[in-house]
Design a protein around this motif. Structure first.
Motif, PDB file in Angstrom:
ATOM      1  N   ASP A  54     -35.921  72.240  40.324  1.00  0.00           N
ATOM      2  CA  ASP A  54     -36.831  71.537  39.429  1.00  0.00           C
ATOM      3  C   ASP A  54     -37.281  72.508  38.336  1.00  0.00           C
ATOM      4  O   ASP A  54     -37.830  73.568  38.648  1.00  0.00           O
ATOM      5  CB  ASP A  54     -38.031  71.057  40.260  1.00  0.00           C
ATOM      6  CG  ASP A  54     -39.148  70.514  39.407  1.00  0.00           C
ATOM      7  OD1 ASP A  54     -38.904  69.544  38.690  1.00  0.00           O
ATOM      8  OD2 ASP A  54     -40.257  71.081  39.451  1.00  0.00           O
ATOM      9  N   PRO A  55     -37.032  72.197  37.065  1.00  0.00           N
ATOM     10  CA  PRO A  55     -37.365  73.147  36.001  1.00  0.00           C
ATOM     11  C   PRO A  55     -38.849  73.512  35.942  1.00  0.00           C
ATOM     12  O   PRO A  55     -39.190  74.670  35.673  1.00  0.00           O
ATOM     13  CB  PRO A  55     -36.927  72.445  34.716  1.00  0.00           C
ATOM     14  CG  PRO A  55     -36.570  71.059  35.088  1.00  0.00           C
ATOM     15  CD  PRO A  55     -36.340  71.015  36.556  1.00  0.00           C
ATOM     16  N   ASP A  56     -39.732  72.550  36.219  1.00  0.00           N
ATOM     17  CA  ASP A  56     -41.171  72.849  36.180  1.00  0.00           C
ATOM     18  C   ASP A  56     -41.512  73.916  37.221  1.00  0.00           C
ATOM     19  O   ASP A  56     -42.334  74.798  36.978  1.00  0.00           O
ATOM     20  CB  ASP A  56     -42.010  71.586  36.444  1.00  0.00           C
ATOM     21  CG  ASP A  56     -41.830  70.547  35.348  1.00  0.00           C
ATOM     22  OD1 ASP A  56     -40.815  70.616  34.642  1.00  0.00           O
ATOM     23  OD2 ASP A  56     -42.689  69.660  35.210  1.00  0.00           O
ATOM     24  N   THR A  57     -40.855  73.812  38.409  1.00  0.00           N
ATOM     25  CA  THR A  57     -41.085  74.787  39.471  1.00  0.00           C
ATOM     26  C   THR A  57     -40.712  76.185  38.982  1.00  0.00           C
ATOM     27  O   THR A  57     -41.473  77.143  39.162  1.00  0.00           O
ATOM     28  CB  THR A  57     -40.229  74.432  40.704  1.00  0.00           C
ATOM     29  OG1 THR A  57     -40.629  73.143  41.155  1.00  0.00           O
ATOM     30  CG2 THR A  57     -40.392  75.441  41.826  1.00  0.00           C
ATOM     31  N   LEU A  58     -39.540  76.304  38.360  1.00  0.00           N
ATOM     32  CA  LEU A  58     -39.100  77.599  37.834  1.00  0.00           C
ATOM     33  C   LEU A  58     -40.048  78.098  36.759  1.00  0.00           C
ATOM     34  O   LEU A  58     -40.336  79.285  36.661  1.00  0.00           O
ATOM     35  CB  LEU A  58     -37.685  77.490  37.246  1.00  0.00           C
ATOM     36  CG  LEU A  58     -36.548  77.308  38.238  1.00  0.00           C
ATOM     37  CD1 LEU A  58     -35.214  77.259  37.492  1.00  0.00           C
ATOM     38  CD2 LEU A  58     -36.521  78.429  39.260  1.00  0.00           C
ATOM     39  N   PHE A  59     -40.528  77.171  35.958  1.00  0.00           N
ATOM     40  CA  PHE A  59     -41.436  77.534  34.872  1.00  0.00           C
ATOM     41  C   PHE A  59     -42.768  78.050  35.428  1.00  0.00           C
ATOM     42  O   PHE A  59     -43.295  79.049  34.955  1.00  0.00           O
ATOM     43  CB  PHE A  59     -41.652  76.327  33.957  1.00  0.00           C
ATOM     44  CG  PHE A  59     -42.386  76.670  32.709  1.00  0.00           C
ATOM     45  CD1 PHE A  59     -41.738  77.297  31.657  1.00  0.00           C
ATOM     46  CD2 PHE A  59     -43.739  76.384  32.576  1.00  0.00           C
ATOM     47  CE1 PHE A  59     -42.424  77.633  30.502  1.00  0.00           C
ATOM     48  CE2 PHE A  59     -44.433  76.708  31.435  1.00  0.00           C
ATOM     49  CZ  PHE A  59     -43.764  77.335  30.387  1.00  0.00           C
ATOM     50  N   PHE A  60     -43.309  77.369  36.449  1.00  0.00           N
ATOM     51  CA  PHE A  60     -44.560  77.819  37.081  1.00  0.00           C
ATOM     52  C   PHE A  60     -44.366  79.209  37.699  1.00  0.00           C
ATOM     53  O   PHE A  60     -45.263  80.033  37.680  1.00  0.00           O
ATOM     54  CB  PHE A  60     -45.012  76.868  38.201  1.00  0.00           C
ATOM     55  CG  PHE A  60     -45.328  75.471  37.754  1.00  0.00           C
ATOM     56  CD1 PHE A  60     -45.803  75.215  36.474  1.00  0.00           C
ATOM     57  CD2 PHE A  60     -45.168  74.384  38.621  1.00  0.00           C
ATOM     58  CE1 PHE A  60     -46.099  73.924  36.065  1.00  0.00           C
ATOM     59  CE2 PHE A  60     -45.460  73.094  38.220  1.00  0.00           C
ATOM     60  CZ  PHE A  60     -45.920  72.856  36.952  1.00  0.00           C
TER      61      PHE A  60
END
Lengths: 336, 186
Positions: B111-117
């Protein structure tokens, strides 16, 4: 006392996420149309007519429901956009529409008496008296409660509510005044209620500097994350601000709600559905969260007395979380 | 327009050099090869043809995808509603991550948001273009069985239904997903 197993309601921003939800144990999937009639009006996200039809076919074939969020507030000049969304929902045979605006609820109740109505969290109804009103006037059959109630307040509301109660079980927390928050409009000129978005992407800028990642909203610095510091969404409420010369999360911390700890209590008090936040997230997120919550709900249903939160569940959920931590939020509040 | 120095990339390449694993180097190197890039672009544009309206909204945007641990980058431009490779120059959006994370993102295992966080994904420049791209990629519904369904009726639809049932009953797609996920552990 009702001990029925609660429904697991999962988000989908697109067809692959809907399929991931169905395949990984969701009982119902909530979606939105590709416009500002829902509170996740992001570029490239959501369902067009063809995707909606295909998504419904996929879910219904597996015996799952599809719910549609039309949960923003129409204004006088764009009223027809919202009523047309209700018309399409009814024509498509959506299993329930999630709405907040009383005018729109009245429109749906008058024109489509068979259309099942859920009260959106955006309506910000926090008392059973408010729920009675929506039930009597518009015949709502379920309400999604805002994340502002303590567990004691929640039990009291469920016990006296004329309708089923759905609560958030997992996902990003905002400042938790759903349906009443206009914070973002001070800085971007747009708010979730009217535009279906807080922190619209065109107002967001990130920059990697020597000091860390800087988040700007419409040019205003709202946070700076050190090199390996976990970050969250760039909303005004989750920025760090100087008060007494010290910068900290003065309004809200970036974190995710996680109710696994109180699942047996929710069962015991007869919660009808548990909702997962995140239509903006990817199919990978939906699949992981649905799988964990499915397992937790089934484990709890099998024997609530011996239910224990597995470390593995918490690990999977924390990894996906904003700020990579979780909280019980207001549920845990001792005062009320 | 933003200009990003190459210096920064080389530095991260050196820092993370030791953590590289073979499949990701292979996958990323193949993808970065100009001939393969052209083939992938061709395929991608076919798959993405139905999202042309979205791409037209991003017309003219120049995007750089940096594989920080390999010190390589891929430069793209959106032109006439399609993605095309482009040469060096100023960019509107910079996406950066390590080879493993970018591979997992491309396979939708992550999940890109997970990587971003977690600070493993960098997004600089026009956020809305990044978000729109992400949402389009997340909404691509690859229907491998579509060609079977086009076979003359009643044969085509029946075969398709049988395969559908078989996949559903054996959870073959979920198993494949889990297998890939384990092979490419984060």
């Amino acid at each position: 006392m009702n001990h029925r197993k609660p429904e697991l309601v999962c988000p989908a921003g697109g067809l692959p996420a809907l399929k991931a939800a169905v395949d990984n144990g969701a009982d119902a999937i909530y979606i939105g149309f590709r416009d500002d009639t829902n509170a996740r009006n992001f570029p490239g996200l959501n369902f067009g007519p063809e995707e909606t039809a295909r998504g419904m076919e996929y879910a219904h074939r597996a015996g799952k429901k599809v719910l549609l969020a039309i949960n923003t507030y129409p204004q006088a000049h764009n009223w027809a956009v919202w009523t047309s969304a209700v018309d399409r929902a009814a024509e498509l045979g959506i299993d329930a529409v999630i709405m907040a605006d009383p005018g729109l609820l009245r429109y749906a109740a008058t024109h489509y008496p068979d259309l099942r109505l859920h009260l959106s969290v955006q309506a910000s109804a926090t008392t059973y008296k408010a729920l009675e009103f929506y039930h009597q006037r518009f015949g709502i059959q379920r309400a999604v409660l805002p994340r502002v109630l303590s567990l004691q307040q929640l039990w009291h509301t469920i016990a006296n509510s004329p309708v089923e109660i759905e609560v958030f079980g997992y996902g990003s927390l905002c400042v938790m005044v759903e349906g009443r928050c206009a914070l973002s409009s001070y800085i971007t000129g747009r708010s979730p209620n009217a535009s279906g978005v807080c922190s619209p992407a065109e107002s967001v800028r990130w920059e990697e500097t020597a000091l860390g990642r800087e988040s700007r909203l419409n040019g205003v610095l709202i946070d700076r994350h050190g090199l390996n510091e976990a970050a969250g969404y760039p909303t005004l409420c989750k920025g760090r601000y100087y008060t007494d010369a010290q910068a900290y999360y003065a309004i809200e911390e970036p974190t995710s709600l996680n109710i696994l700890d109180v699942l047996p209590d929710l069962f015991h008090h007869g919660i009808a559905a548990i909702k997962v936040e995140g239509r903006q997230r990817s199919p990978a997120y939906v699949a992981s969260v649905a799988r964990v919550l499915r397992e937790a709900i089934d484990t709890c249903a099998a024997d609530p007395a011996r239910y224990l939160v597995r470390n593995q569940w918490t690990a999977v959920l924390d990894r996906l979380s904003e700020g990579q931590t979780h909280t019980l939020g207001a549920y845990h509040r001792p005062w009320h | 327009m933003l200009g990003f120095p190459q210096k920064h990339m080389t530095k991260t390449f050196m820092e993370h050099g030791r953590t590289l694993t073979r499949p990701f180097i292979a996958a990323t190197t193949i993808f970065m090869d100009p001939v393969f890039t052209a083939i992938f672009m061709g395929l991608a544009n076919r798959v993405l043809a139905r999202y042309q309206a979205d791409f037209l909204q991003m017309e003219g945007r120049r995007i750089v995808v940096e594989v920080s641990d390999l010190g390589k980058s891929l430069r793209l431009v959106i032109r006439r509603g399609k993605i095309a490779p482009t040469r060096a120059g100023p960019v509107d959006l910079r996406i950066a991550g390590n080879a493993k994370d970018l591979c997992r993102l491309a396979l939708r295992l992550e999940d890109p948001d997970t990587l971003f966080f977690a600070r493993r994904l960098v997004l600089e420049g026009e956020t809305s273009v990044g978000l729109q791209l992400k949402n389009i990629l997340d909404s691509v519904d690859l229907d491998w069985l579509a060609p079977v369904g086009y076979l003359p009726a009643p044969l085509g639809p029946r075969i398709r239904q049988a395969i559908d049932h078989a996949i559903r009953n054996t959870h073959a797609d979920r198993r494949l997903h889990d297998l890939l996920d384990r092979a490419l552990q984060p």
